[in-house]
Design a protein around this motif. Structure first.
Motif, PDB file in Angstrom:
ATOM      1  N   ARG A   1      40.147  41.877  40.392  1.00 39.79           N
ATOM      2  CA  ARG A   1      41.035  41.253  41.373  1.00 39.79           C
ATOM      3  C   ARG A   1      42.483  41.269  40.873  1.00 39.79           C
ATOM      4  NH1 ARG A   1      42.859  35.867  42.354  1.00 39.79           N
ATOM      5  NH2 ARG A   1      43.407  35.692  44.563  1.00 39.79           N
ATOM      6  N   GLU A   2      42.611  40.964  39.575  1.00 34.82           N
ATOM      7  CA  GLU A   2      43.944  40.960  38.968  1.00 34.82           C
ATOM      8  C   GLU A   2      44.578  42.353  39.082  1.00 34.82           C
ATOM      9  OE1 GLU A   2      45.706  39.718  34.631  1.00 34.82           O
ATOM     10  OE2 GLU A   2      43.567  39.355  35.033  1.00 34.82           O
TER      11      GLU A   2
ATOM     12  N   GLU B   1      43.777  44.657  41.277  1.00 39.00           N
ATOM     13  CA  GLU B   1      44.036  44.924  42.693  1.00 39.00           C
ATOM     14  C   GLU B   1      45.400  44.356  43.090  1.00 39.00           C
ATOM     15  OE1 GLU B   1      41.454  42.942  45.478  1.00 39.00           O
ATOM     16  OE2 GLU B   1      42.376  43.940  47.203  1.00 39.00           O
TER      17      GLU B   1
ATOM     18  N   HIS C   1      39.817  47.095  44.496  1.00 36.28           N
ATOM     19  CA  HIS C   1      39.329  46.260  45.600  1.00 36.28           C
ATOM     20  C   HIS C   1      37.805  46.401  45.753  1.00 36.28           C
ATOM     21  CE1 HIS C   1      39.388  44.370  49.616  1.00 36.28           C
ATOM     22  NE2 HIS C   1      38.561  45.342  49.987  1.00 36.28           N
TER      23      HIS C   1
ATOM     24  N   ALA D   1      37.681  40.159  52.093  1.00 32.21           N
ATOM     25  CA  ALA D   1      37.748  39.387  50.857  1.00 32.21           C
ATOM     26  C   ALA D   1      38.533  38.106  51.131  1.00 32.21           C
ATOM     27  CB  ALA D   1      38.423  40.198  49.770  1.00 32.21           C
TER      28      ALA D   1
ATOM     29  N   LYS E   1      35.984  44.916  42.713  1.00 30.89           N
ATOM     30  CA  LYS E   1      36.029  43.454  42.798  1.00 30.89           C
ATOM     31  C   LYS E   1      34.968  42.940  43.769  1.00 30.89           C
ATOM     32  CE  LYS E   1      38.358  41.779  45.943  1.00 30.89           C
ATOM     33  NZ  LYS E   1      39.449  41.472  46.888  1.00 30.89           N
ATOM     34  N   SER E   2      34.928  43.575  44.924  1.00 34.44           N
ATOM     35  CA  SER E   2      33.999  43.155  45.974  1.00 34.44           C
ATOM     36  C   SER E   2      32.548  43.256  45.490  1.00 34.44           C
ATOM     37  CB  SER E   2      34.242  44.026  47.194  1.00 34.44           C
ATOM     38  OG  SER E   2      33.326  43.725  48.196  1.00 34.44           O
TER      39      SER E   2
ATOM     40  N   GLU F   1      40.999  36.891  49.641  1.00 33.80           N
ATOM     41  CA  GLU F   1      42.465  37.023  49.534  1.00 33.80           C
ATOM     42  C   GLU F   1      43.087  37.581  50.802  1.00 33.80           C
ATOM     43  OE1 GLU F   1      40.028  37.212  46.669  1.00 33.80           O
ATOM     44  OE2 GLU F   1      40.730  39.261  46.744  1.00 33.80           O
TER      45      GLU F   1
END
Lengths: 110, 346
Positions: free
Chosen positions: A75-76, A78, A56, B89, A59-60, B91
């Motif tokens: 992201r995948e 996560e 996470h 985020a 990704k951020s 999501e």
């Protein structure tokens, strides 16, 4: 081929200030290997929650710098972590490679 | 660097260092003063101990997540008026929706777009400024309790059943007093008198909701409920009588007229709420308890006791407040006799 979306990167540079972007890049490049290590260790320990958290954060950060494909890979991972799936094939190696490319390009953008 | 509004104190709570750096730098560039916290627990601590105008709060965090921090802030009387913008985020949109429903002011998705960041922060600060102004105005014209209740749940006419204590108080033969002095002197006397009485009532959790001539009506235990409303009402009344002594000494020293008052208190169920129209309404209480309090207050003239209460009020008084049973009295327009007690003091 650019692994950084320059629109995103330039917007960040403008918001943070040109004098500050170097410090920001340093922080990202210093923090990311630790996050990848955390993910590796979490895999070994079958700790889906800490795997997910590290993915996470990575990704951020990747998204912040416009490292779009690196962010997508993180992201995948996560998502897999969130679903408690720790059978991830070679995804972590792919992510590591993607990070090396991002590092190469960001080094030149300071 | 452009500063579009006056600098504000902002708190950024995010476990991610890059996010903290980007957010704080962007906001500092806009002229704000920024502090950061690395997790929810630390963030809440800083928010409680510092003075902030706004918080930017991440959802996914160790120790205490954004939800928990948001809930703790919304349950805190001192913090709930400070806007919180959730940062999350893309999501996590479900989580964001939940936060906004809970009471978060707004949200931003990460990576945060600097233009949106600026716009949302400034809009939230402006809304807070307006709300603070509104709160200040409300407090001038309504009691603090009514103002807070209005700000929290909005204004609507209509009432609900509550258990509370009602107090009526007025000045004995004020008409005679008024006839024997200048009108301005009477108004002056009333203003001084009311400010002393209001203080005694407010200090004991009561709300003055009506002032008519030289009389006032106050509610204890509504709109904000508290358990010991009977005791608080009686303590307020005793304090009022104490204040009156001081007031009369001053009057005497200035060669002015002394005044006597009567206070009646009754406790029970009543309907409380806003009555009037959408543009002009007051918080009031209606019901038999209110009538009883008013009748008891009138009865102070006959009974020659300044402070009388009904049996429901007496029941919940602690030992230190001494009362005298005056027996059952049948009031005009009432079928049932009411047991009235005189309060002797504490």
């Amino acid at each position: 081929m650019s692994v950084i979306d320059m629109n995103t990167f330039n917007a960040l540079k403008e918001a943070a200030g040109a004098d500050f972007i170097g410090e920001l890049i340093d922080t990202f490049l210093e923090d990311t290997p630790g996050q990848i290590t955390t993910m590796k260790n979490a895999l070994a320990a079958q700790d889906a929650d800490s795997f997910r958290r590290a993915a996470h954060s990575l990704k951020s950060n990747a998204a912040t710098f416009g490292a779009t494909s690196l962010a997508g890979l993180a992201r995948e991972l996560e998502m897999l972590g969130r679903e408690n799936v720790l059978e991830i094939g070679n995804r972590l190696e792919v992510l590591q490679d993607a990070f090396e490319q991002v590092r190469g390009q960001l080094d030149g953008l300071r | 660097m452009t500063v579009s509004s006056s600098p504000a104190h902002l708190l950024i709570v995010d476990d991610n260092k890059v996010n903290r750096m980007v957010l704080s730098r962007s906001l500092e560039q806009q002229g704000h003063v920024v502090e950061t916290a690395e997790n929810g627990r630390e963030g809440l601590e800083k928010f409680r101990t510092g003075v902030f105008d706004l918080m930017l709060l991440d959802i996914e965090m160790p120790e205490m997540d954004g939800f928990e921090v948001l809930e703790a802030c919304l349950n805190d009387v001192d913090l709930r008026q400070i806007p919180i913008i959730m940062t999350s985020a893309m999501e996590e949109l479900d989580a964001v929706v939940k936060c906004v429903e809970l009471g978060a002011e707004d949200y931003l998705t990460k990576p945060v777009n600097p233009i949106l960041l600026r716009a949302r922060v400034n809009a939230s600060l402006e809304k807070k400024r307006l709300r603070d102004e509104q709160r200040r105005l409300f407090r001038t014209f309504a009691t603090k309790e009514v103002a807070e209740q209005l700000l929290r749940s909005g204004f609507s006419l209509g009432g609900k059943q509550v258990k509370a204590s009602i107090m009526f108080a007025d000045i004995r033969s004020f008409t005679t007093i008024a006839e024997n002095q200048e009108p301005s002197e009477s108004i002056d006397l009333l203003n001084q008198y009311f400010s002393l009485m209001f203080d005694a009532i407010t200090n004991n959790g009561g709300t003055v909701n009506q002032v008519v001539g030289d009389g006032l009506m106050a509610v204890f235990g509504a709109p904000i409920f508290f358990e010991d409303h009977s005791e608080k009402a009686v303590r307020a009344a005793l304090q009022m009588l104490e204040q009156l002594k001081v007031f009369n000494q001053n009057q005497l020293a200035q060669g002015k007229m002394q005044i006597r008052i009567g206070i009646g208190i009754a406790t029970g169920q009543m309907v409380a709420g806003y009555t009037g129209t959408q543009t002009r309404a007051i918080y009031t209480c209606i019901g038999d308890t209110v009538n009883v309090a008013s009748r008891i207050e009138e009865y102070t003239k006959e009974a020659l006791h300044p402070l009388l209460i009904d049996n429901y009020t007496r029941e919940s008084l602690p030992e230190d407040i001494k009362v005298e049973d005056l027996g059952k009295i049948i009031f005009k327009g009432k079928n049932q006799a009411i047991n009235v007690f005189a309060v002797r003091g504490s």
